[in-house]
Design an enzyme around this catalytic site. Structure first.
Site, PDB file in Angstrom:
ATOM      1  N   ASP A 426       0.844  -1.203   0.000  1.00 49.55           N
ATOM      2  CA  ASP A 426       0.000   0.000   0.000  1.00 49.55           C
ATOM      3  C   ASP A 426       0.879   1.252   0.000  1.00 49.55           C
ATOM      4  O   ASP A 426       2.089   1.170   0.198  1.00 49.55           O
ATOM      5  CB  ASP A 426      -0.884  -0.050   1.264  1.00 49.55           C
ATOM      6  CG  ASP A 426      -1.985   1.008   1.257  1.00 49.55           C
ATOM      7  OD1 ASP A 426      -2.316   1.535   0.171  1.00 49.55           O
ATOM      8  OD2 ASP A 426      -2.515   1.304   2.344  1.00 49.55           O
ATOM      9  N   GLU A 429       2.698   5.067  -3.908  1.00 55.58           N
ATOM     10  CA  GLU A 429       2.720   6.031  -5.054  1.00 55.58           C
ATOM     11  C   GLU A 429       4.039   6.807  -5.110  1.00 55.58           C
ATOM     12  O   GLU A 429       4.440   7.134  -6.218  1.00 55.58           O
ATOM     13  CB  GLU A 429       1.524   6.977  -4.934  1.00 55.58           C
ATOM     14  CG  GLU A 429       0.191   6.298  -5.192  1.00 55.58           C
ATOM     15  CD  GLU A 429      -0.234   5.341  -4.066  1.00 55.58           C
ATOM     16  OE1 GLU A 429       0.152   5.613  -2.909  1.00 55.58           O
ATOM     17  OE2 GLU A 429      -0.907   4.352  -4.334  1.00 55.58           O
ATOM     18  N   ASP A 502      -8.826   3.431  -3.157  1.00 55.00           N
ATOM     19  CA  ASP A 502      -9.906   3.809  -2.233  1.00 55.00           C
ATOM     20  C   ASP A 502     -11.137   4.315  -2.967  1.00 55.00           C
ATOM     21  O   ASP A 502     -11.364   5.514  -3.109  1.00 55.00           O
ATOM     22  CB  ASP A 502      -9.399   4.868  -1.256  1.00 55.00           C
ATOM     23  CG  ASP A 502      -8.304   4.311  -0.351  1.00 55.00           C
ATOM     24  OD1 ASP A 502      -8.218   3.074  -0.216  1.00 55.00           O
ATOM     25  OD2 ASP A 502      -7.543   5.120   0.203  1.00 55.00           O
TER      26      ASP A 502
HETATM   27  O1  MIG Z   1      -4.051   6.005   4.465  1.00 55.04           O
HETATM   28  O2  MIG Z   1      -3.961   0.768   5.497  1.00 55.04           O
HETATM   29  O3  MIG Z   1      -5.949   2.108   0.003  1.00 55.04           O
HETATM   30  O4  MIG Z   1      -6.976  -0.121   1.295  1.00 55.04           O
HETATM   31  O5  MIG Z   1      -7.113  -0.040   4.109  1.00 55.04           O
HETATM   32  C1  MIG Z   1      -4.833   4.871   4.234  1.00 55.04           C
HETATM   33  C2  MIG Z   1      -5.133   1.488   5.555  1.00 55.04           C
HETATM   34  C3  MIG Z   1      -3.965   3.665   4.091  1.00 55.04           C
HETATM   35  C4  MIG Z   1      -5.093   2.943   2.070  1.00 55.04           C
HETATM   36  C5  MIG Z   1      -5.504   1.740   1.294  1.00 55.04           C
HETATM   37  C6  MIG Z   1      -6.588   1.012   2.037  1.00 55.04           C
HETATM   38  C7  MIG Z   1      -6.089   0.605   3.398  1.00 55.04           C
HETATM   39  C8  MIG Z   1      -5.650   1.865   4.166  1.00 55.04           C
HETATM   40  N1  MIG Z   1      -4.605   2.566   3.404  1.00 55.04           N
END
Ligand code: MIG
Length: 818
Positions: A426, A429, A502
């Protein structure tokens, strides 16, 4: 815009100044102002191997024959090319047969036996033609550039002609309508929480699109990692352009004429997904966050008690100690290895999240190691790149450094030893609270080719998940790794599954998801999915159920939800919806042999998993604007329902004959049908002549050994081929040919039907027999011959109008006679 010679004639040239006068403090008078410059007339050319270099006296253009159907064009504004390096390419060897460069008065033409790249000598306009001289794609203006004073290098531009009825597809995860025409897009990987329809940029950069020009398809892959821009007849109706803030104008023209050919060739450049472990194609239950252990166990127990199949449970960031990657919160998870083992014994795989931000904390070994080895990113003035994310103040590994990738890959050892089966990547980016992402002056190793974040931003996430994938592959020995990533660049499919980030629990987002999955699939990322149910916000039961239905036909079927939402499991919306959700998740599991075979066709033969209608019938312009109907693999067509209250749906079927999956009624293609879509159903059609393998119902992949395989076989009065693939489900033995690839050929007429089977490969499955369900016979059978011997069981149709035949798994030919 070019500066005319007249304007310049009054300006002094530094070179003309007398000696001595050159000491004048700042002789800017002699410098041309910075403007866009265009290639001029071609002055000469030379050949080196399969590359042809053309020059206008200053700039150089390389035209390289990459394969019979792929030609790469590169531009060096000052005549000097950058070093060859690309994270996108999979380094598969391409096959080139013959090529030449032919010159006439007007043009140079670099030709293979299928395509020609024609360069106009007067104006350097480039066009691509087929062997019949039909122009498929051509420049509107010559390639151009503008010097970048602040950073060096050039902004680089290409501008193509766009015909009135030309349409465009691809570009990854964009959330606008499926056909890209009329829009302008930006590629700069962005954490786009709760993105809206058409919001841009999103999480990924896939600078590849396909055009359809007068029924003929071609592709352009602009392999440039800098911030890039695409304009599809948005600014001007007759123009498509793409440009980037740095790097090289470097693009691949990929010949068709079918979209399928183009996409398969794009895969020969950038690779496909690896063959996934079969369990990864089951249902995944995720949420931010399931903790403590008791909660995780509760969820797992509910799946089993309610008989809803499920293969994976996810742990989001709260499993960690203060969000420190590679640690556990021992209060919530006192003994992770035991918990994971217990889950595994109940058929659940555990997948955990990992973020790139490493907490600045001298008492944290990952931080200390990274610091000692100089593995963290730095700013231009050598300060560390620091920013806030979940753990607090963080530094970030430079995943573009091969040493860092090896180190990071090794950090998964403890998680793998504890039994973790997959890793979710996650925030790559990369995302930083407040500022959004890194400042552009951050430096990167870029595998020795060095660059700032301007160059590395869009591939940072891909290199993170690559490092995760490669680490897991080493650590898990002979098991196929499962990784899922949010950010990526072209080629990311070699390392990970992708989810669309998201999204929102709304009907509009269900529609967006239907488009995004198809778009990812035609952009090289077949193994993709949305957060089923929508990440933020609250779906009602109907929306959730419709999303589960769509999820059955998403290559990755994963439900996920944000932490501040109500409980969101398949049973959270009452009995009626629970039953429908079960029915559809069961459908996914029954279809797993078919889905797995589709993945083999992807991995081995470069076919996409999801195929939008335009890909099936590109010559019919009506299909260019249909975006809610697609096939999953090449046999099953679906039309997910995405409107509240809808109980019917208009479904256009491509030419040919189709069967309703539920009723077995047959339908003629080439027209639209109004189809019933009650809440416990959805429109699903199967192509006539298909052989669809099905699994007996299981609660998870490999719950028990199958003792008989099921095939649904659909009558057709023309010849149709089908494939079925099987192997060990999760090892790499298939690389040693330990698999079976079975091919079926179905044909029929008014009084007979034949099914032929051929088998290749070295795998030996345990089952001995097939349960064949023959659907759509237009006659009452009086005789069935299996390899010439008469099958003597009952030949009556069952209540679903099917003929049932038991056969040995090794039959060669079955004949059904009136
Ligand atoms: O700032 O880890 O897209 O799927 O549950 C949010 C928490 C961070 C973004 C991800 C989402 C995940 C969430 N993350």
């Amino acid at each position: 815009m070019e500066v005319s010679k007249d304007n310049l004639s009054t300006i002094l040239d530094v070179n003309d100044l007398e000696d001595g006068v050159q000491h004048v403090n700042n002789p800017i008078v002699g410098l041309e102002p910075i403007v866009k410059k265009y290639l001029g007339a071609v002055k000469d050319y030379r050949q080196e191997g399969n590359s042809f270099f053309f020059s206008d006296g200053n700039a150089q253009v390389e035209v390289r024959v990459v394969s019979d159907e792929i030609i790469r064009v590169r531009l060096a504004p000052q005549g000097v090319f950058l070093e060859e390096f690309s994270y996108a390419l999979s380094h598969n060897e391409q096959k080139i047969t013959v090529f030449t460069c032919v010159e006439n008065e007007q043009n140079y033409s670099v030709q293979t036996n299928t395509v020609a790249c024609v360069i106009n000598k007067n104006n350097f306009l480039i066009s691509f033609e087929d062997i019949n001289g039909r122009i498929i794609n051509q420049d509107l203006s010559a390639m151009h550039w503008e010097e970048n004073i602040d950073f060096g290098g050039f902004y680089v531009y290409a501008t193509k002609k766009c015909n009135d009825d030309e349409n465009f597809f691809g570009l990854g995860d964009k959330s606008s309508d499926f056909n890209l025409r009329g829009n302008r897009y930006l590629n700069w990987n962005t954490d786009a929480y709760s993105f809206g329809k058409g919001q841009d940029p999103l999480y990924r950069t896939i600078p590849f699109y396909m055009g359809i020009n007068n029924g003929v398809s071609y592709g352009i892959f602009f392999d440039n990692t800098f911030k890039s821009h695409f304009d599809f007849a948005c600014q001007d109706n007759d123009k498509v352009s793409f440009w980037a803030d740095g790097g090289e104008m470097q693009y691949y023209y990929i010949h068709g004429p079918h979209m399928m050919d183009v996409l398969k060739r794009y895969h020969t450049l950038t690779g496909t997904h690896q063959m996934p472990a079969k369990w990864t194609l089951g249902f995944h239950q995720c949420r931010w966050s399931y903790y403590p252990e008791k909660k995780v166990k509760d969820i797992a127990r509910n799946f089993r008690e309610r008989n809803i199949p499920c293969d994976a449970i996810y742990l989001d960031i709260d499993y960690m100690d203060g969000y420190r990657c590679f640690t556990w919160n021992r209060k919530h998870f006192p003994d992770p290895a035991r918990m994971i083992k217990e889950l595994a014994s109940d058929g659940f795989k555990t997948v955990v999240i990992i973020d790139p931000g490493i907490r600045v904390d001298e008492n944290y070994s990952v931080f200390r190691e990274g610091k000692q080895n100089n593995f963290f990113c730095r700013r231009c003035d050598d300060y560390f790149m620091e920013g806030h994310v979940w753990p607090g103040r963080c530094q970030f590994p430079d995943f573009t450094n091969p040493k860092v990738r090896v180190w990071w890959g090794g950090l998964f050892k403890e998680l793998v030893d504890a039994g973790v089966a997959g890793v979710w990547n996650d925030m790559n980016e990369p995302a930083v609270f407040g500022s959004g992402t890194f400042p552009v002056d951050v430096r990167h190793n870029y595998d020795g080719y060095h660059g700032s974040h301007r160059k590395a931003h869009n591939i940072y996430g891909m290199q993170m998940v690559r490092s995760t994938y490669e680490g897991l592959k080493k650590l898990q020995k002979n098991k196929r790794p499962f990784t899922i990533t949010r950010a990526g660049y072209s080629g990311v499919q070699r390392y990970a599954t992708v989810w669309t980030g998201d999204n929102v629990a709304s009907w509009e987002h269900l529609k967006i998801g239907i488009v995004q999955c198809q778009r990812l699939s035609v952009s090289g990322i077949s193994f993709c999915g949305t957060d089923i149910g929508g990440f933020s916000g609250e779906p009602d039961g109907e929306l959730f159920t419709r999303w589960i239905q769509m999820g059955v036909f998403s290559p990755c079927m994963r439900a996920h939800s944000a932490g501040d939402t109500a409980e969101r499991e398949p049973w959270s919306f009452g009995q009626e919806y629970e039953d429908i959700n079960r029915k559809f998740i069961e459908l996914r599991y029954r279809l797993l042999p078919y889905i797995y075979s589709a993945f083999w066709e992807h991995y081995k033969h470069n076919f996409p998993i999801l195929r939008p209608l335009v890909m099936l019938e590109q010559e019919n312009i009506l299909t260019h604007s249909i975006q809610d109907i697609f096939t999953f693999g090449d046999k099953i067509l679906v039309a997910p329902v995405s409107d509240p209250g809808a109980r019917t749906k208009n479904v256009y079927l491509p030419p040919g004959k189709w069967y309703d999956y539920w009723t077995h009624d047959s339908y003629s293609g080439g027209q639209e049908h109004e189809v019933s879509a009650a809440i416990d159903s959805m429109p699903i059609f199967v192509k006539a002549g298909s052989v669809i393998p099905e699994s007996p119902l299981m609660q998870y992949v490999g719950e028990y050994e199958v003792d008989e395989l099921i095939f649904q076989i659909y009558y057709s009065d023309y010849e149709v081929n089908s494939f079925y693939y099987e192997d060990h489900d999760d090892t790499f033995a298939f690389e040693q040919n330990i698999y079976l690839e079975k091919k079926y050929v179905v044909n029929g007429d008014q009084r007979s039907m034949t099914i032929n089977q051929t088998i290749e490969g070295l795998f030996t499955p345990r089952y001995e027999t097939y349960d064949l369900k023959i659907i759509g016979l237009p006659f009452a059978p009086s005789k069935v011959l299996i390899d010439g011997r008469e099958f003597t069981d009952n030949l009556e149709f069952d209540d679903l109008k099917r003929l049932r035949i038991k056969s040995s798994k090794s039959f060669k030919r079955i004949e059904i006679l009136a």
